[in-house]
Enzyme design. Structure first.
Site, mmCIF file in Angstrom:
data_model
loop_
_atom_site.group_PDB
_atom_site.id
_atom_site.type_symbol
_atom_site.label_atom_id
_atom_site.label_comp_id
_atom_site.label_asym_id
_atom_site.label_seq_id
_atom_site.Cartn_x
_atom_site.Cartn_y
_atom_site.Cartn_z
ATOM 1 N N ASP A 1 4.648 0.507 -5.299
ATOM 2 C CA ASP A 1 5.088 -0.836 -4.908
ATOM 3 C C ASP A 1 3.907 -1.784 -5.091
ATOM 4 O O ASP A 1 3.265 -2.210 -4.132
ATOM 5 C CB ASP A 1 5.556 -0.812 -3.449
ATOM 6 C CG ASP A 1 6.119 -2.148 -2.999
ATOM 7 O OD1 ASP A 1 6.408 -2.993 -3.854
ATOM 8 O OD2 ASP A 1 6.250 -2.345 -1.773
ATOM 9 N N ASP B 1 -8.663 1.545 -1.900
ATOM 10 C CA ASP B 1 -8.315 1.249 -3.277
ATOM 11 C C ASP B 1 -7.370 2.339 -3.787
ATOM 12 O O ASP B 1 -7.670 3.535 -3.688
ATOM 13 C CB ASP B 1 -9.583 1.207 -4.145
ATOM 14 C CG ASP B 1 -9.284 0.955 -5.601
ATOM 15 O OD1 ASP B 1 -9.117 -0.209 -5.990
ATOM 16 O OD2 ASP B 1 -9.197 1.950 -6.365
ATOM 17 N N ASP C 1 3.219 -4.099 3.523
ATOM 18 C CA ASP C 1 4.127 -4.908 4.341
ATOM 19 C C ASP C 1 5.124 -4.061 5.114
ATOM 20 O O ASP C 1 5.850 -4.564 5.987
ATOM 21 C CB ASP C 1 4.876 -5.921 3.473
ATOM 22 C CG ASP C 1 5.516 -5.278 2.243
ATOM 23 O OD1 ASP C 1 6.091 -4.177 2.377
ATOM 24 O OD2 ASP C 1 5.441 -5.872 1.157
#
Length: 550
Positions: free
Chosen positions: A406, A388, A334
């Site tokens: 995170d 991944d 994000d």
């Protein structure tokens, strides 16, 4: 349980009635008829496995804890298959009609199961009381019903295939099970590779139900129609047409249904909803003064009400007390963690490893989310890789001054390996001398055992730790799948663990702009607050022995 029939001895007339009807009068040659029955077995087996996988996948998305949901679905369904097989013994004298009825019911129940489960989750999850367990109860009910119907198929098909041409029981069972297992293989591969990514949960289940109804109805009405009375043929045809009509109507309305259900779950301000290969990603708010919220599979990942509190607490303590030129952000697609990292003047490179490319695209292109992250992903110092996280760590040879994990809460099954001793061993390998690792370890006050298991696991990997927490977390408009669907309140804090090869000291970088929500005094108080919840003697979590249940 299968009880195939042995051929009658020579000279002994075959009885009529249970398992004893004369050879069916087929419109095709016996060899062709046998092939068509085995083709029907193949299709029905594929559909049955799709129903099973669809229940497991949707329950994992909505309720959480995929291991528990898979165990419930598989165990209940296998038990019900045994019961259904026994119950079908009473239908063998009317095997054709019984099989047609079973397939029509299975097509309707299996095809509509995803929509029904999603509807109960969306519209009754906030009712509380007895309704809080509605999705789990419905999951068990569908597993039981589908298992009963699948279990009834094999004895009836065994009877039908023997009516075409009698053979020894072993040969008939071998042929039947071979077609069944190959069909299950095709269904098991079609679900994750075709149905789920191309059609989604709801439409995929409806299409599977339609295929199931057509296959079952065509086999009985086409091949064994002479075993049915005229009234029976008409009734079976009408039933199958009604089932197909219901499934078709549901398919036409599925988009409207999904939008209404999504608004019931996430609120009335959903702006973006995309199904990536990994998650359902939903963005709501962010316009007209409404706070932005980012959801992954129903879990609130970012809330504009309190994201700054979280990201400042995650990033700034790790950026003090040593070099900070090279920073690795694990997760954080994000861009909000990168925004805080870039506030430090000594940063020359930030690598962000995000598993879901859909999150990265939204962080770059959505006006509200890109404004919230300060367009951090457009900074030339930031390099984003979609991969991944665990696999990327295994193969990288780079080292970093700061590693920021995170990642989703450790309580979910999907994230368990990202909180394992092996994962922290890989993180230690990429730490440069004097480097620091910070980990988001879930809420402290509501799940202290999970938090301190993370801390014990980090220590077992060879790092020294400084755990801390921050309070003031806002409750988001979400149903957390890891909790009861009726429990909408979010935990009241976040827990973090700062780690290094030598014992780290909690502090803030004096050369960076002061965080809006943190001070060194509040950090020390947060560390003392976390220490008061310590659960001693916890073993570390590993890949083969995860310890984050509940």
């Amino acid at each position: 349980m299968i009880e195939p029939h042995a051929p009658a001895p020579l000279g002994v007339p075959r009885p009529r009635g249970e398992g004893g009807q004369n050879r069916s009068r087929l419109p095709v040659r016996p060899g062709t008829g046998r092939f068509l029955v085995l083709a029907g077995v193949f299709v029905c087996a594929a559909c049955g496995l799709v129903y099973e996988l669809e229940l497991v996948a949707l329950a994992s998305y909505l309720i959480g804890d995929s291991v528990t949901q898979a165990s419930v679905v598989l165990s209940v369904m296998v038990f019900a298959m045994g019961v259904g097989s026994l119950a079908a013994k009473r239908l063998r004298c009317r095997a054709a009609a019984g099989f047609g009825a079973v397939e029509a019911a299975l097509a309707l129940v299996g095809g509509c199961s995803a929509m029904a489960l999603y509807a109960v989750f969306a519209w009754t999850g906030d009712w509380g009381g007895v309704w809080s367990g509605g999705p789990r109860c419905l999951l068990v009910a569908f597993s039981l019903a589908i298992g009963l119907l699948i279990g009834a198929e094999v004895p009836l098909l065994m009877e039908l295939i023997q009516r075409i041409r009698r053979q020894d029981a072993g040969g008939a069972v071998a042929d039947l099970f071979a077609a069944d297992y190959v069909g299950a293989l095709v269904g098991g591969l079609a679900f994750p590779l075709l149905l789920l990514p191309q059609l989604g949960q709801l439409t995929g289940a409806l299409l599977t139900g339609a295929i199931n109804a057509v296959a079952g109805g065509a086999l009985v009405l086409g091949l064994f129609r002479r075993d049915l009375s005229r009234r029976g043929r008409r009734l079976l045809l009408v039933v199958n047409l009604v089932v197909l009509g219901v499934l078709a109507a549901a398919a036409v309305l599925v988009d409207d249904f999904e939008r209404a259900a999504r608004q019931a779950v996430y609120g009335g301000h959903v702006r973006v909803a995309v199904h990536s290969g990994l998650h359902e990603v939903v963005l709501s708010g962010g316009t007209h003064g409404r706070p932005l919220a980012l959801f992954l599979d129903g879990r609130l990942r970012v809330s504009g009400l309190d994201e700054r509190l979280y990201h400042e607490a995650l990033v700034h303590p790790a950026m003090s007390g040593g070099p900070q030129a090279r920073v690795l952000v694990l997760g954080g697609g994000d861009g909000l963690a990168a925004r805080e990292v870039l506030r430090h003047p000594g940063v020359s490179r930030v690598d962000v490893i995000e598993p879901d490319p859909a999150v990265v695209r939204l962080a770059r292109r959505d006006p509200a989310l890109s404004a919230l992250n300060g367009h951090a992903l457009a900074d030339p110092r930031v390099h984003v890789c979609t991969a991944d996280v665990f696999r990327w760590l295994r193969h990288t040879r780079r080292t970093y001054d700061v590693v920021i994990a995170d990642l989703p809460d450790p309580g979910s099954t999907a994230s368990t390996k990202l909180y394992s001793q092996e994962f922290y061993g890989l993180s230690l390998r990429v730490l440069a001398p004097g480097g620091r690792l910070v980990v988001h370890a879930g809420p402290v006050t509501s799940r202290p055992r999970v938090f301190w298991t993370v801390e014990a696991t980090i220590r077992a990997a060879g790092l020294r730790t400084a755990p801390y927490r921050v309070g003031g977390r806002a409750s988001g408009p979400t149903k957390d799948p890891g909790r009861s669907p009726g429990a909408a309140a979010a935990p009241g804090d976040w827990g973090f663990v700062l780690a290094a090869r030598t014992r780290p000291v909690l502090g803030l970088d004096p050369d960076a702009p002061r965080p809006r929500t943190l001070t060194e005094a509040s950090l020390r108080a947060d560390a003392r607050g976390a220490a008061r919840t310590r659960v001693p003697g916890l073993p570390p979590s590993t890949l083969v022995h995860p310890r984050y249940a509940g």
